[in-house]
Each structure stands twice: as C-alpha cells, then as structure tokens.
Design a protein around this motif. Sequence first.
Motif, PDB file in Angstrom:
ATOM      1  N   UNK A   1       1.746   9.200  -6.039  1.00  0.00           N
ATOM      2  CA  UNK A   1       2.316  10.770  -5.690  1.00  0.00           C
ATOM      3  C   UNK A   1       3.197  10.979  -6.827  1.00  0.00           C
ATOM      4  N   UNK A   2       4.026  10.159  -7.082  1.00  0.00           N
ATOM      5  CA  UNK A   2       5.116  10.409  -8.391  1.00  0.00           C
ATOM      6  C   UNK A   2       4.488  11.004  -9.560  1.00  0.00           C
ATOM      7  N   UNK A   3       3.420   9.958  -9.800  1.00  0.00           N
ATOM      8  CA  UNK A   3       2.642  10.159 -10.982  1.00  0.00           C
ATOM      9  C   UNK A   3       1.992  11.488 -11.106  1.00  0.00           C
TER      10      UNK A   3
ATOM     11  N   UNK B   1       0.711  -0.954   0.082  1.00  0.00           N
ATOM     12  CA  UNK B   1      -0.050  -0.073  -0.253  1.00  0.00           C
ATOM     13  C   UNK B   1       0.749   1.303  -0.070  1.00  0.00           C
ATOM     14  N   UNK B   2       2.017   1.364   0.760  1.00  0.00           N
ATOM     15  CA  UNK B   2       2.742   2.501   0.774  1.00  0.00           C
ATOM     16  C   UNK B   2       3.449   2.727  -0.569  1.00  0.00           C
ATOM     17  N   UNK B   3       4.006   1.630  -1.169  1.00  0.00           N
ATOM     18  CA  UNK B   3       4.555   1.640  -2.698  1.00  0.00           C
ATOM     19  C   UNK B   3       3.613   2.270  -3.435  1.00  0.00           C
TER      20      UNK B   3
ATOM     21  N   UNK C   1      11.608   3.507 -11.353  1.00  0.00           N
ATOM     22  CA  UNK C   1      12.502   4.381 -10.783  1.00  0.00           C
ATOM     23  C   UNK C   1      12.514   4.556  -9.463  1.00  0.00           C
ATOM     24  N   UNK C   2      11.471   4.384  -8.712  1.00  0.00           N
ATOM     25  CA  UNK C   2      11.532   4.119  -7.305  1.00  0.00           C
ATOM     26  C   UNK C   2      12.610   3.014  -6.841  1.00  0.00           C
ATOM     27  N   UNK C   3      12.612   1.927  -7.530  1.00  0.00           N
ATOM     28  CA  UNK C   3      13.756   0.781  -6.904  1.00  0.00           C
ATOM     29  C   UNK C   3      15.101   1.173  -7.521  1.00  0.00           C
TER      30      UNK C   3
END
Length: 622
Positions: free
Chosen positions: A16-18, A8-10, A36-38
Amino acid sequence: MPPTQAESVIKNIIREIGQECAAHGETVSETLAAFMVKAVVLDPSNGFNMDRTLMKSDVQKLVKLCVSRLLDSKNPSLDTIKMQVYFDMNYTSREEFLEEHHRILESRLGSVIREITDNRACTREELESLYRKIVSYVLLRSGLGSPTDIKVVREATAALQSIFPQAELGTFLTLSKKDKECQLKELTMVVTGIRLFNRDCGKGGEGIDDLPAILQEAIPATTQHIDSQLQIAQDQAYRYTAILETVAKNPLLSMELQPYMLKEALYNMRQYETFLQIILSDIITCAQEVEMMIKQLGAQLEQLKMTVKSKTAVPTSQVFPIFIALSNLWTSFQDETVLISVLSNLTTHLEPFLGTHELLFPEKVMQNLLDGLTVKTDVCRMKEHMEDRVHPVDFRKQEWLFPETTANFDKLLIQYRGFCAYTFATTDGLLLPGNPAIGILKYKEKYYTFNTRDAAYLFAESPENYIDLIKEKAKKNAELIQLLELHQQFETLIPYSQMKDVDKHHIKPITKCESSTQTDTHILPPTIVRSYEWNEWELRRKAIKLANLRRKVTHSVQTDLSHMRRENCSQVYPPKDASTQSMRESSTRVPRPQIYIAGLRGGQGKITYGVKVNLTRAVDET
C-alpha cells in the motif's frame, strides 16, 4: 498474531505504501518501504506500541506517516536512508562478489556446455559442427575475443588443434558428462595460455585487450576520483560539525537553526564518507592484487620463453602447467576489471543522495553560519587532546586500553564507528571523532572512545545511562542505526541471515603475552692471549727448546716395497648346502548322478506309472 498472519499484514502495508508513493510520482522499492515502516514504528513520537496488535486505524496511520516521510524530497534523513538501502542492496564483499560473478558466468555457459556434452555426433559434418561448438565455448569461457570474429576464431582453432586435433573427438565422445566438462575447462585454460603467449611474442593475440595496462590506468583514475569526493565530503562534514558544536554551547542559537536540519545533513555526509572509505579500501586491495599479478605474469611468460626457446617440440608436462597458470592469472585480471567497474559505478550512484545539501545549505547560507567560527578537521581535534590521557588508577572497576599495552590496538572494533559516545549522548546527536590515544574503555566486552579525557571520565561513571540515551536518539533518527552500527540493539532492522554475523568480527584485545629474555655471558669477544706466560722460568724453558730445535734435522726415507702401498681386506661368505621340498598335487573325482524316470509319457491308461532308473556309476568305477 501468528507469524504468517503478521507477515501478510506487513506485506500488505508495504504494498500500500508503494502504491501511494507511485500515485504521487515517486517509485519506492519494497526494501526502502520496509525499512521506513520499521523506522516509523521505532520512533516513540509516533505512538506505536511494539507489544500490541496493530488495529486498522494504526495501519492507516502507519501508511500515512511512511508515505509523508518518503515524499519529503528536502529531508537529508530520507536521503541517508535511501543511500543506506541502495548500498546494502548493491555492495558485497570482494570474496562474495567474485564468487557470484563466477556463478553467473557458469550459468550463462550452461546451455553451451550441454550442447557439447549431450552431442552424439557420428557423421563427418556432425563432428565438424561439434568441433566448432568447442571452439566457441573456449572463446566464450576465456573472454578473449568474440566468437563471431573470423580472425579470433581462426586463431583459437589453430591453438586448439595443436593440443586437441579433430581426430580425437571420437575419444572425447566416449567420456562421461563430468569428464567432458573437466576436459573442456582444461582445454580452455591451455588454449588461453597459448594465445596469451603468442600475443606476448607478437605472433597473435587477436581480440585480446591489454588488461594489465587498462587496470594500471583505471585504478589510479578511480582512486583519484574517490579521494576528491572523500575530501569534499569531509570538508563539508567539518563545516557542519563546527556549526553544531557552537549550537550545542548556545541554546538560543539552537532554536534559530532547528529548521535547517543540520544534524541530519551531518549524518548524511558522514554516511557518505563511510561508504566512500569502504569502496576506497576495496580499490586499494585491487591495486595491490593487480601489482602482484603483473609481476607473476611477467615471471610466467619469461619462464615459458626459457622453456620453449627455439625448440620445435616441447613436452606437454613442462608447458601445460605454465599455460594453465597464465590462464588463471588472466582470469584474475578479468575479475579485477569487473570489480573496479562495479565499485566505480557504485560510487557514481551514491552522489545523487547528496542533492539536499545544495538546496538547504547554499554557499551563501553556509558562509553566514560559519562567520567567526574555526573549522577543525578530525586530525586537528585529536591532536588538541593527545596529551590528556586517562589515568587507569582513577578507575578500579573499569578497564582501559592503551596503544603501548595492547598488541592489536588498531584492530579493535570501536562502538559507534569511532565517534565519541559521551558527546553524542549529551549534545543530542553531535558526532565528534573519538581519540583512541586518550584511552579506550572496555565495558561489557565492547570498546568506546572519547574526544576528551573529561568526556571519558563522565561516561565511565555511568555507561548504561549514556548508552540508553544513544539508543533513544537512534529511534528518532533511524539512519543512525547503520551509521553508528547499532544493529545489536535493533535486531529487527537487519535480516536474520546477517544477525548471525554480528559478532563474527569481534576482536578481543591482547594485553598480555609470554616473553623471555636472555643475557649473554660475554657480550664482547674475548681478548685473552693464550700464549702469554708470566713465569720467566717457563719462558726460559721455551727459549732453550727453540734453540735446541735449530740444531735438529728431520729425515725420511721410502723404499720400493712401501711406495704406494695400502692395506686391503675382503670378506667372503662360504657356500652352504640347502634343500627344498616340492608339494605333490592330487585330485579326486566323484561320479555325476544320472537318475531317470521312465513311463511318464506315452501310456494308454489314465493312470501313469513311473519307473525310477538310477544309472549313476559306482565310486570305484570312476
């Protein structure tokens, strides 16, 4: 943190990034944001601890870093990542694509099939409507013309009536749903074969495109376009490599060229080259399939002409299998047409991910950087050190493979996509092609190539050290994970469904095999003269024998009794007495019980008295 909470956090971070990127006018897919997060978390310079739960400040920092990298329009590294994500989302293997394509076609025809199989027509108008639906289904499934074209519909109807007249609709309606679907598919294939045969004979074929001719024209054009793009990409990669090779030898020059992001540009171009080679390989496979199918199509049509000739009626058992084979071949032509179109579009959509090269490295800048340098191709680099091979006797604990000692040498899965592991680790990411002819190092069931013998020797002394350096470099440049095929070391960057297939294509080298030889006793044909005699007395005896034969005469006679006479014999079996015994049938019958109770109804008193009367006959009376 529980898995569900972490997921859920991911998802919230990705969302939010989008939103942040959309606010700046940049549309980012969830897949790209997740990658990109990873990539940001893996980069050690960002200071994220994989074993610690992310705090609110960490999340804000992560989002900020991801957004800043996604909005950097002049970064070749971002273009490479976008290219990789796009290719992964749009490319599948040939088998998977055709399977998915057929599944989509079946789903689109589902409603039409249900209208036919669920129909309960009774009246004449309803039967005619059902027959028209069957004709439409045949056209939609075969893809030979539009169901709205009157000429196409008339031709398809005529072909269908020749094998399935409207009078047989009653029998069709009595079938089960599954049998109806099977018969519809078979009717479609036979009608398709009939129309293709008529088209070849010049008596029909309305709305049927000449797919073999279209493919024979489209495949060379597509191949030529990809070859030209591949040549441009390779030339650019060779130029970047020449500059970076000089930079690696001159540390002062490295500081001057650091802002140019030459290595990121090289990674981008090498990744583009790799994708083009994958697409080109698929198109070559298509070309081979089409060439084989054109020969089969001609053979099937010729066989059909020989079978039919000028006959007014031909047994269905002879022509129906050929019609079905024609239909299957034409379906394969349609599949190849769609596949070529998809691969061509995929190639076109990869080109926009190369836009940063012209911005960062215009031709004038490249000429200044290449001044006085020699640009070498991958083939030239391999030829330079072709003779400097590894000597296996120098390594007692390491196993080296060579072309002459390994049967499947060309099929081995080389690590880092065939680039030199030592050069990449020691020059901070320079990609130089490895030369398998020098020798392939087998270390922990993995295979490594090198561009020089010295590089091979140095790597073999401490493989783990260089492997760790490559892994650390990949953490800083996430695009290297897919470019160098480092999925095994970064399993978090591939879906779970693909993790099981990582070792699927692992091929072990074949360095030993059982063989046997046999030497012929006499290689040359024998030259012995059997009639030769060395003894003169034996020769004298043969000469006397021949002289006596000259005075001998052979006579033969034949009589009337012996003329055309031959011996005959026959054998008979004498008759024998035999007897049989028949069985006598008999039966018995037992009496049927007949017992009645009288006085149950009609009594005057409150108490009922029943009398049991047994009227069953005795056994001897029956």
